[in-house]
Design an enzyme around this catalytic site. Structure first.
Site: not given
Ligand code: BGC
Ligand code: NOJ
Length: 810
Positions: A482-484
């Site tokens: 989850n890049d965020c």
């Protein structure tokens, strides 16, 4: 509402109106040269790198949306029209766009004239072919003007759209006969040029946009076309186009075709010029000679069809559900090829300027691609491994041309290293080629430090082992899948990149998701060690995996589901104690796929919680409750409005993790239910809500907190393609490559009575019949190979070319 239909026989999606809810595109090209091609002929071409070697210009986020492409104008008296409706938008009498495997065909008609545009990139050549066929279906003789038009990009797409003070003065062309050469910067440091040619004599041409279009006109009403007369302009600077003008006379019933070729040509540095300032045209001449006639084009199209038919014959299923068949046999595998080729660089949502090859992205893309062209998967694995750092961490991206790590983003995405194990394991399970483990791979592209790939896998595993936090869970670094979820970022400045702000090596924030990966891929790593005789290390790895499993079951368990992470203050993320974001999808899918909690009820509870708290009619949302406030300690995730992207959007990529996890638990009914909800071919009837192409997955569908629940965004370039193919082909339809051979382990709805499947694997084509008269969801009672029963459910490897297999479930 539908905007077209599937033609399964032709393996095409047929779009019946140019006014689709969004441009519905296709990809042309299989290896080096690619074109994006929309249902109105919009899009652009590039060679190898969508940012640095872009042949034609495209303006993203334009108005109207899809403006710029390869345009063919037909002037029939006072009526000017395009076969694909754009850009003139002259209403057509009939229209269709057939998107097929590596080609598209647009057919439009107006006032008794039909125009067919066939577009494709031939296998093995660096050009896009556009064959236009004009047919006079009226009963009078037609005299038509045909104009072509592409707009050249000055190669570097980013510079081309920003550096106008320079670029308005650099453009250069040559024109000879029916061939236009775009040679900007060739005089100096480039040794490549573009060529745009037609196979017939022309009336005139244009290369200056201002001359052809007019400074205050647009592509919808170019002055030269309005007047029916080219300006024969030779551009010096400003904006360059390539346009040919042909005159065509067609008696009633007559037809004529024209072959346009847009190509990329390169010369050795010492052979760049044939005379001072005049480019060496040899590579262009050779290329154009191959596509001079319609018969040559037919042959190239046949090659393309054969290329795809052969690829798709590796995995082919025949069930009673035609939608499932078309997804598995055609479109999902096709999308896997596109994501393998493009990574996340060029789509209608990725501008081709920003992102190179993602480390985790490319590793995952391989999972859905490896059975198609294992040789290319092998090369890719080695390219990826070459960018790893000595301590086992990795760059997050690398550049496709130089193959070097992208220093601007750097590393610290702590799931990245483990994905290398995932793809190497998948490659060997598919091919049995253990020799890849001996390939010497560099560290950070420094080949003096190269070590065998097996050692790289160990560095990946050790990196996670060594970098753990207070709960013995892996440190998350900048982010995991989850890049965020940026737990070390703490950004309060607008415009700062969430991905690279803050320390990459946050000392405490931990990820339960990476812990799940460590268990899953640690086991696969241990299998590789055992298979290569390194039992001692395999035993150590197994122990470390057991420790991590215990850490997950302890600090990673929230009571009803798996915790997502611990933040920089060691507070849980994705726990019932949180005000928002109490439960996340990722650790539920990954931990259960890894087998965590399967024997003690935790896995079951986690999946029940997913169903109860995250499921919606359009798929499973990423988290709940959605973040309504900006949480400084969480990073980008809460910057999105509720229901979009990582903030409780339906991320199509991790829905199949849940379907796989359900299959691990033996729940075929539920696994298929989850699988179908995000599957585009089942959403065709609601295209007005879903909006993106019904033949490919998009990255995200707006979640239940969003006003536009059900609306898809960001189609084509997403790890969803590989994971859904892994899910349907291995976990659900049950064809699982293992180190020992093909394992048959289906998990299907209880009322699916059976199916047939052809799978070519390590040189043998297995024709497999699954019989589920027993009406079970999982379980193999017996297997016969060529009529003889075998022990267990792994097919013995054989030298035979064809084998008949019967699997009885029960
Ligand atoms: C997106 C992510 C993406 C990341 C890549 C973020 O803005 O939400 O989905 O992976 O950018 O840079
Ligand atoms: C898209 C990125 O390409 C991928 O690497 C990432 O895992 C997902 N977004 C989720 O953030």
């Amino acid at each position: 509402m539908k905007f077209g239909y599937f033609d399964d026989e032709a393996k095409e999606y047929v779009i019946t109106t140019p006014k689709t809810p969004l441009p519905w595109i296709n990809y042309l090209g299989s290896q080096d040269f690619f074109g994006l091609f929309s249902n109105t002929a919009g899009g652009y071409d590039f060679y190898k790198d969508a940012k640095l070697l872009r042949l034609t210009r495209y303006r993203y986020n334009n108005c109207p949306l899809d403006n710029g492409g390869r345009y063919y104008y037909i002037k029939d008296g006072d009526t000017i029209w395009n076969p694909g409706w754009q850009p003139t938008q002259t209403p057509l009498d009939s229209y269709s766009c057939r998107h097929g495997l590596g080609y598209s065909v647009i057919t439009g008609s107006k006032n008794g004239v039909e125009a067919k545009l066939e577009a494709f990139v031939p296998v093995g050549d660096s050009c896009e072919i556009n064959r236009i066929t004009l047919t006079n279906d009226s009963d009078v003789t037609k005299t038509l003007d045909l104009f072509s038009m592409v707009e050249f990009c000055l190669w570097n797409a980013e510079d081309d759209s920003t550096n106008f003070q320079r670029n308005f003065s650099t453009g250069e062309v040559e024109v000879i006969g029916s061939t236009i050469y775009h040679k900007t910067e060739y005089r100096e440091r480039r040794n490549h040029y573009a060529v745009y040619s037609v196979n017939k004599p022309i009336e005139g041409f244009d290369t200056s946009r201002d001359a052809f279009v007019g400074v205050y006109n647009g592509f919808a009403n170019p002055e030269a076309v309005l007047e029916g007369k080219s300006r024969n302009s030779v551009a010096h600077g400003w904006a360059l186009v390539g346009s040919h003008h042909l005159k065509v006379t067609l008696t009633p019933g007559a037809c004529e075709d024209f072959v346009f070729v847009l190509g990329y040509c390169e010369n050795p540095v010492d052979q760049k010029f044939e005379a001072p300032g005049i480019i060496n045209k040899k590579p262009a001449d050779e290329l154009l000679a191959k596509y001079k006639t319609s018969a040559q084009v037919d042959a190239a199209l046949d090659d393309l069809h054969n290329y795809w038919n052969k690829l798709l014959s590796t995995y082919r299923v025949d069930t009673e559900d035609e939608r499932l068949n078309r997804l598995v046999n055609v479109w999902n595998q096709y999308q896997c090829m596109v994501t393998f080729n493009m990574s996340r660089s060029a789509s209608y949502y990725e501008s081709g300027m920003g992102r190179g090859m993602g480390f985790r992205d490319s590793c995952q893309d391989l999972l859905g691609f490896v059975h198609l062209i294992p040789e290319r998967a092998r090369e890719r694995i080695i390219d990826i491994a070459n960018t790893q750092f000595e301590d086992g961490s990795t760059y997050h991206q690398y550049q496709p041309l130089t193959k070097k790590g992208n220093a601007a983003i750097g590393g610290g995405f702590n799931d990245d290293p483990l994905w290398l194990i995932a793809c190497v394991s998948a490659y060997i399970r598919e091919t049995g080629d253990f020799s890849i483990l001996d390939e010497k791979c560099a560290f950070d592209s420094d080949f003096s430090k190269a070590v065998p790939l097996m050692e790289h896998l160990d560095r990946s595993f050790c990196y996670t082992t060594k970098n753990r936090g207070p709960h013995k869970l892996p440190l998350i670094g900048r982010a995991d899948w989850n890049d965020c979820l940026n737990l070390n970022c703490f950004s309060a400045e607008p415009g700062e990149s969430f991905q690279i702000t803050g320390p990459s090596e946050g000392p405490v924030a931990e990820s339960v998701f990476i812990a799940g990966m460590y268990v899953k891929y640690g086991k696969e790593y241990s299998d590789l060690l055992r298979a290569t005789g390194n039992t001692a290390r395999a035993d150590e790895v197994d122990m470390l995996v057991a420790d991590m499993t215990a850490a997950i079951e302890d600090a990673g368990w929230d009571g009803e589901w798996f915790v997502r992470a611990y933040d920089a203050n060691s507070n849980p993320v994705g726990s019932h104690v949180c005000e928002e974001g109490q439960i996340y999808i990722e650790p539920q899918g990954m931990c259960v796929m890894a087998g965590v909690g399967v024997d003690n009820g935790k896995a079951q509870k986690a999946l029940d919680s997913v169903k109860e708290r995250l499921d919606t009619k359009y798929g499973i949302v990423l988290l709940q409750p959605a973040y309504t406030k900006y949480h400084l300690e969480l990073g980008e995730i809460s910057s999105y409005p509720p229901g979009y992207k990582e903030n409780a959007g339906i991320f199509c990529h991790n829905n199949p993790w849940i379907a796989c996890a359900e299959a691990v638990m033996g729940h075929g009914d539920r696994a298929f239910e989850v699988f179908k909800k995000t599957c585009p071919v089942y959403l065709e009837e609601i295209s007005e809500i879903h909006r993106t192409e019904p033949y490919v997955y998009c990255q995200m569908v707006a979640g239940c907190d969003a006003p536009s629940h059900g609306e898809g965004k960001n189609s084509w370039l997403t790890g969803t393609a590989a994971w859904t193919f892994t899910c349907i082909s291995q976990y659900l339809l049950g064809i699982q490559p293992t180190l020992q051979g093909l394992q048959l382990n289906p998990c299907i709805p209880h009322d699916m009575k059976g199916y047939k499947l052809d799978r070519t694997y390590r040189g043998t084509t297995y024709h497999i019949t699954f019989d589920n008269a027993a009406g079970v969801e999982k379980g193999v009672k017996s297997v016969t190979v060529d009529g003889a029963p075998i022990e267990g459910n792994i097919l013995p490897l054989t030298d035979k070319k064809e084998v008949e297999v019967v699997v009885t479930m029960g």
